[in-house]
Design an enzyme around this catalytic site. Structure first.
Site: not given
Length: 237
Positions: A43, A70, A190
């Site tokens: 990410h 991401e 998450h």
């Protein structure tokens, strides 16, 4: 079996803390695949405080499983993804200064924007996923923008798991059922951990993939990367 994609941002954070190339992000990513991980997730953020944009280019050459990038689809990010062409891109609405992702997309409000971005990636042959809260309207909105998959934002589940796991997972089961009815693939991520992953995976129908970084790397400090990866794989069976 639900696939395990390991987010290696924390490896990059540790590397960047001292400069140089220790730990070696490419070596760790390859080792994770050898240990059994079925994907590598990164990410990159605009300030490159952990994953650098060059890391994405370098990892593309070594990742043998599924490569997932991401990020918030700003112009710089879109250009990077189109250049690297990972197997999957996951769109996340994080602000520039966000420490970590903290909300899913409002797929209704940003319908036109998301539709255009997703169309661009799909034309390049890249599977798309968008980060969403377990909200009925947001999932219906995700279908409307043309994404291949959604990634359920699981922080609320993780926070409430120890208090009442049945209550914590209820909205995610409902969300998954709607996604399945609409023909959307389901990812999740998450704050999933060794403590809460098994219950989640067992109760979410057709869960295709989980992306886990912070918890997995933290657990590996005590248990070792090889061991931790295989503990997750066991719980995901």
């Amino acid at each position: 079996m639900t696939k395990l994609s390991v987010n290696v941002n924390k490896i990059a954070t540790l590397r960047n803390a001292r400069g140089g190339n220790v730990p070696n992000l490419l070596k760790v990513s390859s080792d994770l695949e050898d240990f059994g991980a079925q994907g590598i997730t990164i990410h990159p953020r605009p300030d490159e405080r952990h994953i650098r944009y060059q890391d994405a280019r370098d990892l593309k050459k070594v990742v043998k499983t599924e490569f997932n990038i991401e990020g918030n689809p700003i112009s710089k990010f879109i250009d990077l993804v189109l250049e690297v062409k990972p197997e999957q891109v996951t769109l996340v609405p994080d602000s520039v200064n966000a420490i970590t992702s903290n909300a899913g997309w409002n797929t209704v409000k940003f319908k036109d924007f998301l539709s255009e971005v997703i169309k661009t990636f799909k034309q390049a042959g890249i599977r798309t996923s968008i980060f969403v809260d377990p909200d009925t309207e947001m999932i219906k909105g995700a279908k409307a923008v043309g994404t291949d998959r959604i990634e359920l934002y699981t922080e609320s589940y993780a926070v409430n798991y120890a208090l009442n796991k049945e209550k914590a997972i209820t909205p995610f089961i409902k969300a998954a059922n709607i996604a399945n009815e609409l023909g959307l693939g389901i990812n999740a991520g998450h704050d999933l951990s060794l403590e809460n992953i098994e219950y989640f995976a067992k109760n979410i129908p057709n869960l295709l993939e989980v992306s886990i970084g912070h918890a997995l790397i933290s657990e590996a400090l005590y248990l070792g990367l090889d061991n931790v990866v295989n503990m997750y794989l066991h719980k995901l069976k």
